[in-house]
Write an enzyme that holds these catalytic residues in place. Sequence first.
Site, PDB file in Angstrom:
ATOM      1  N   ARG A 159     -13.498   3.735 -20.319  1.00  0.00           N
ATOM      2  CA  ARG A 159     -14.852   3.339 -19.898  1.00  0.00           C
ATOM      3  C   ARG A 159     -15.244   3.855 -18.509  1.00  0.00           C
ATOM      4  NH1 ARG A 159     -18.487  -1.353 -20.153  1.00  0.00           N
ATOM      5  NH2 ARG A 159     -18.938  -2.170 -18.083  1.00  0.00           N
TER       6      ARG A 159
ATOM      7  N   GLU B  96     -29.072  -0.331 -24.901  1.00  0.00           N
ATOM      8  CA  GLU B  96     -27.785  -0.327 -25.623  1.00  0.00           C
ATOM      9  C   GLU B  96     -28.059   0.150 -27.042  1.00  0.00           C
ATOM     10  OE1 GLU B  96     -24.772  -1.187 -24.408  1.00  0.00           O
ATOM     11  OE2 GLU B  96     -25.227  -2.326 -22.589  1.00  0.00           O
TER      12      GLU B  96
HETATM   13  O1  0X9 Z   1     -21.809  -4.015 -18.864  1.00  0.00           O
HETATM   14  C1  0X9 Z   1     -22.537  -3.026 -18.743  1.00  0.00           C
HETATM   15  O2  0X9 Z   1     -22.446  -2.255 -17.790  1.00  0.00           O
HETATM   16  C2  0X9 Z   1     -23.585  -2.725 -19.814  1.00  0.00           C
HETATM   17  N1  0X9 Z   1     -23.075  -3.000 -21.135  1.00  0.00           N
HETATM   18  S1  0X9 Z   1     -21.899  -2.074 -21.799  1.00  0.00           S
HETATM   19  O3  0X9 Z   1     -21.421  -2.735 -22.983  1.00  0.00           O
HETATM   20  N2  0X9 Z   1     -22.522  -0.686 -22.258  1.00  0.00           N
HETATM   21  O4  0X9 Z   1     -20.894  -1.845 -20.816  1.00  0.00           O
HETATM   22  C3  0X9 Z   1     -24.788  -3.621 -19.605  1.00  0.00           C
HETATM   23  C4  0X9 Z   1     -25.444  -3.504 -18.283  1.00  0.00           C
HETATM   24  C5  0X9 Z   1     -26.738  -4.262 -18.270  1.00  0.00           C
HETATM   25  N3  0X9 Z   1     -26.827  -5.199 -17.219  1.00  0.00           N
HETATM   26  C6  0X9 Z   1     -26.585  -6.532 -17.382  1.00  0.00           C
HETATM   27  N4  0X9 Z   1     -26.270  -7.016 -18.538  1.00  0.00           N
HETATM   28  N5  0X9 Z   1     -26.694  -7.312 -16.336  1.00  0.00           N
HETATM   29 ZN    ZN Z   2     -22.117   0.990 -21.172  1.00  0.00          ZN
END
Ligand code: 0X9
Ligand code: ZN
Length: 422
Positions: free
Chosen positions: A237, A386
């Site tokens: 990631r 997403e």
């Molecule tokens: O966690 C993240 O960085 C994003 N989701 S992921 O599953 N692609 O890693 C979401 C970021 C959006 N921001 C918030 N949810 N606060």
């Molecule tokens: Zn992501």
Amino acid sequence: MKTAAAALLFVQLALATAVPKLETKISYDGYKAFRIKTDHNTAAIESELSRLSVVPLNLDTDKHIDIAVAPQDVAAFEALKFTTDVMHEDLGADITKEAVFAPYEVTAQAIPSLTWFNSYHAYADHVKFFSDLSAAFPQNSEIFNVGTSSQGRNIFGIHLWGSGGKGSKPAVYFHGSVHAREWITGKVVEYLTYQLLTQYGNNTEIKTALDKYDFYIIPFVNPDGFVYTQTNNRLWRKNRQTRSGASCVGTDMNRNWPYKWEVAGGASTNPCDETYKGAAGGDTPEIKALMAFTETLTNGKGIKLFIDWHSYGHYILIPYGYNCAAKAPNHARQLSLAQGLSTRIAQSYGTRFTTGQACAALYATTGDSTDYLTDVAKAEFAWTIELRPGSSASNGFVLPAAQILPSSIEQWEGLKYLLANV
Ligand code: 0X9
Ligand code: ZN
């Protein structure tokens, strides 16, 4: 505000057991991936899982827990009798299928062929795709570099413009592949770029959009991570930055932007975690480079719309992430535009995207791109999207290549709506 502390601990424990430290290619052969319905029992389920060799796949674990279970523990996991859907019968087999990259073809006009979107590709071919595409449209595009990654790769982008000439209009600004394993994001961003350039000359709607905005599209903001998913670990990631004193590699670039970075609860301070925020806001070379580039846009014609493309889950998320009570000044307008986008996306194949404020609709984060873009870079709209799959899918980051085109087409229809209404 939902905090992800329990989930982060779980992720940390699980990774400590599941991922070997060797720099060899990690095999997921025989791993069976499940989505577990949590029914408000997340902590109890995570405690059971901590005894097994599992790789966590999602962070929004109060709704569901997505995991890949190592072959030797599949029977023990199934004996726990959780309510589950199968995401991959054999994750390794699906990764093998996904890694069959079709050869890169160009048309007689020297434009990359649409067959490009029938499969995933190696990083070097993505670089070539963009340079070939730009070379085919020199009056409306050029390749730019914002800086270098921690391993020294260029972070490249493509700049598109219309009749006003280069750099004359407010920016529409995209980041793709910040999370290395979210392969569909690079492909969708490529498709949007491809459509903008190839349709400019023969579609009034596209001509109007490109005459109104300059597009700055950076499809691989985390090139080292992306390459690593192709060479070593398909589920990586973070970036690939090493730090003295830390045994683990990588910082989550979507926790490293220096806006409210110091607020507790939305990121990890442990370098071994998936959401490690770094030692200071903006201390990754990639975010430093992206900040400097973003500043040129703010100081230029300003940023109309920023989208950070992610997968998976079918969400359109508006600011802020760091605090559910903090709203952008144009919050209501952002929400209604996001809802309009969601409606338009659904018109292609019925795909339902949930809209909402990032913090409340998904979970709290600190140091994410959209908070920074909103507050520091003054973007009028700064969103996280997403992409596929959503909650009923039998896959996750490893999305079958057959879904690249439908994923792209529904976003292209959505983007046209956005550009006409933003
Ligand atoms: O966690 C993240 O960085 C994003 N989701 S992921 O599953 N692609 O890693 C979401 C970021 C959006 N921001 C918030 N949810 N606060
Ligand atoms: Zn992501």
